[in-house]
Every structure is written in C-alpha cells, then in structure tokens.
Scaffold this active site. Structure first.
Site, mmCIF file in Angstrom:
data_model
loop_
_atom_site.group_PDB
_atom_site.id
_atom_site.type_symbol
_atom_site.label_atom_id
_atom_site.label_comp_id
_atom_site.label_asym_id
_atom_site.label_seq_id
_atom_site.Cartn_x
_atom_site.Cartn_y
_atom_site.Cartn_z
ATOM 1 N NE ARG A 165 -1.425 1.779 12.988
ATOM 2 C CZ ARG A 165 -0.425 1.031 12.294
ATOM 3 N NH1 ARG A 165 1.050 1.248 12.856
ATOM 4 N NH2 ARG A 165 -0.654 0.109 11.613
ATOM 5 C CB SER A 206 -3.775 -7.474 6.205
ATOM 6 O OG SER A 206 -3.372 -6.477 6.702
ATOM 7 C CG ASP A 208 -1.912 -1.036 1.208
ATOM 8 O OD1 ASP A 208 -2.464 -1.373 0.123
ATOM 9 O OD2 ASP A 208 -2.285 -1.481 2.181
ATOM 10 C CG ASP A 256 -4.240 1.093 12.311
ATOM 11 O OD1 ASP A 256 -4.349 1.246 13.573
ATOM 12 O OD2 ASP A 256 -3.817 0.127 11.682
#
Ligand code: ARG
Length: 391
Positions: free
Chosen positions: A93, A174, A14, A122
C-alpha cells in the site's frame, strides 16, 4: 475543464464501478494500475478500465522497488503481525501510494481516489501515505460514499451500465495478491468456525496431498538479504517466485488468523505466503546463529513494532526510518547459509552455517574437549541468586 482524478485501479468489481461512478459525476478518470507481482496479465485490466470510461490508463511495473524497498526491509526486520500475517497486502500500500503521488503530479491530477472500503486497513494505509507524501492532493474514496451497500448491488450497477465485469467468474472470496503473498477474506470465511474450503487457496497445495517425499533446499544470505538458492546466485524477485512455487507445492505458508484491524474490527483472514514463510524462517535461523542473546531479544521487540507500523500504515514516518537504521546495523553479521526441508506444509530449518557463527562447539559439547569451566558455574549461580536468597 473537468477535474482529473487518478484512481488506483485493480480491474476488480469495486474499482471498475468506481470509474463509472466518478465519470458520472463529471470527473476525468485516469486509471492507475500497479504491477506488484500479482501475476495477472494487465492488458485486459487496461482494456477494462477504458471500457468502464477511463480517459487514460497508466500501468507501472513496481515489482523491483516492491521487492527491494518494501519486502526486504520487512524480512530483515522479521516483521510478522499478530504472530502469523507476513504483511503482503499491507506492504504494497505505501508503495502504491508513493507511485500514485508521483503520477498525480506528472498528470496534473488534483485528486486521487481508491476503491477501499471504510471498514478496512487499506484506506488508512493509502490515504495516510498519500497525505504524508503529497499533502496538497485531495483524496476520494467512492466506496465509502456511494449508496451501494453490497457486492450484489455493485454487480447490478455494473450490469445496468454495461461495465465489462467478470461477475460470474468472480470468486466468493475477496482476494488481494502480490509477490509476497495472497490475502483471502469474506464469503464462507466470515464464519470463524468454518474450515477454509479448498477453493479458498490459490498458491498452495493441501498439505495432506503434498508430495510424500521432503524437498531440501539451501538459501544463502548476505547481510540479511537472500542472494542465493541451492548454491546459485539468484535475483530477489526470481528467488521469491521460485520459493512461492516450490513452497506452494509442499503446502507451505498457509495461515488462518482472527485478525485485529486498525479500525477496531476483528476479521477472519486466510493467507498464503510460501516464499515469505520460508525466507522468514531461514533468516531468523541465521540470526539465531550469528547474533548474541541481548541483540536477539531486542530485535524481537523491534520486529513487533515494525510489523505493527507496517500494518498501521505508518511506513512514511520517522519511527520507521529510525528502526531501519537499527535493523541495518544488526544485519551486518547475518551472512551465511540455511538448509530448509519442505514437507507437508512445513518449512523446517535443518542446518545453518555462517562465517560469523557465534556457536562454540567447545562450550556446548557434552563430550571430548570441553572449554567450559563447569566449576565456575557454581559462583555464577551464587551471584545470580543473591537478590533472592541473601547470605
Ligand atoms: N487483512 C489484510 C490487511 O489488512 C488483508 C486485506 C486484504 N484485502 C483483501 N481484499 N483481501 O492487510
């Protein structure tokens, strides 16, 4: 002059596609790689960022602040989301956002970008944290905007633009991982009825194949902070790494959860967090030895709220700061040692001691010197039952 964009870069598909997509649109991309203990060599990640078109790559070692300022507060708070998620991804995060905000200022970047999808938590955690810390910064989320609808379309795009992605080696899952644990989703896990295949796991042994002999260890805590392993003082990062290894060998710390995302989606998530599982169990055990019943009960409520605010991206908020004060205060007596037995996927606390223990053997004992006046119990029951029984 071209606008500078600071992009949170992991080296995955990504964000690699993000670099190219942004440069194609005329941006000058600075790739920002955070080392939160994912255990990956970041040199190839840096090279990949350049090969995708980044003009600069920044690598920040955030392991120490991650352990001290994020993992520790969550551990002391007993933060567990929906009964089983120990929040490894969620905790990283706000830290990454904080470091990005700093780097954006230092680099004179007016825009920050990330590769999160529009369907996950996220994006909320990163964007909200960025907005709170650095209100002037513009945020872009290319994955929410672009036309590519699937991984395979992204792979096609990457191949078309000769981006050096490892698509053949990319797993069906993932994966996000850091010092505190691994989060695994998608692929065959999207069917909640399907048992996670062995290939889904990276850190833990199948409990059925774990050693046939239990392994015992002791963990020392000081004011809620783990400071020692098997009688020796160990730094926090080292301690977490060792427990990940030992716990992983015994198949400790796997969970499989139907999770409720902040954006309303239910999703099936598989986690591995051996050290976090062991440390939460041991810490909790020590609290049960050293705290009184009311404090424990209230702390349970705080633990849930704290987990929720971590999950929901509300790290940089007044409530978080206020709850931290409560948690710090309550940890003052949480000093002592816990014995843990690892065996076939379990981490059982089998012993605990503390200079602040509230356990009184003379009260609890059924033999010998009894300090408890059993006759007084009759009066207690009468008064306790007064509202229900009357006279
Ligand atoms: N569901 C978890 C969370 O929201 C983990 C998400 C991890 N991402 C991933 N690419 N596996 O915190």
């Amino acid at each position: 002059m071209r606008t500078k964009v600071l992009l949170a870069y992991s080296g995955g598909l990504d964000t690699s596609v993000c670099i190219r997509w942004l440069t194609e649109r005329g941006y000058h991309v600075i790739a920002f790689c955070a080392d939160v203990g994912q255990g990956e060599n970041l040199r190839p990640v840096r090279d990949r960022a350049y090969a995708c078109g980044a003009e600069k790559v920044i690598i920040r070692d955030l392991k120490e602040p991650f352990a001290r300022e994020y993992i520790l507060p969550a551990l002391k708070a007993g933060a567990v989301y929906e009964g089983s998620y120990l929040l490894a991804t969620a905790l990283s995060r706000p830290l990454i956002a904080q470091a990005m905000a700093q780097a954006a200022k230092a680099e004179g970047a007016a825009v920050a970008a990330h590769g999160c999808t529009g369907k996950g938590n996220d994006q909320v955690r990163i964007e909200l944290s960025l907005k709170i810390i650095h209100p002037g910064l513009k945020v872009m989320a290319p994955v929410r905007e672009w036309e590519m609808k699937s991984r395979s379309e992204e792979v096609k795009y990457a191949l078309r633009h000769r981006l050096p992605i490892a698509h053949r080696r990319e797993s069906r899952f993932s994966i996000d991982q850091n010092l505190w644990g691994v989060s695994i989703e998608s692929g065959p896990l999207e069917d909640p009825w399907v048992e996670p295949p062995a290939a889904a796991y990276r850190w833990t042994a199948d409990p059925a194949r774990a050693p046939a002999k239990p392994e015992r260890l002791t963990i020392d805590f000081r004011k809620g902070v783990p400071v020692g392993l098997n009688g020796r003082r160990v730094g926090l990062i080292d301690l977490i790494r060792r427990l990940n290894r030992t716990g992983g060998r015994h198949g400790v710390g796997r969970t499989d959860l139907m999770e409720d995302r902040l954006v309303g989606i239910k999703s099936r998530e598989v986690y591995e967090a051996p050290a976090a599982t062991i440390l939460h169990a041991a810490h909790r055990e020590l609290e049960h030895l050293t705290l009184d019943r009311e404090a424990l009960a209230f702390r349970e409520i705080v633990a849930q709220r704290y987990a929720r605010l971590i999950y929901d991206g509300l790290w940089f908020t007044p409530l978080k700061t206020a709850l931290d004060s409560f948690i710090e205060r309550i940890q003052e007596k949480v000093t002592g040692t816990v014995r843990v037995k690892l065996f076939k996927g379990n981490a059982a606390c089998v012993g605990r001691r503390s200079p602040h223990s509230r356990y009184v053997k003379g009260f609890a004992t059924y033999e010998g010197k009894d300090l408890f006046d059993q006759k007084a119990a009759a009066g207690f029951i009468t008064i306790w039952g007064l509202p229900y029984i009357g006279v």
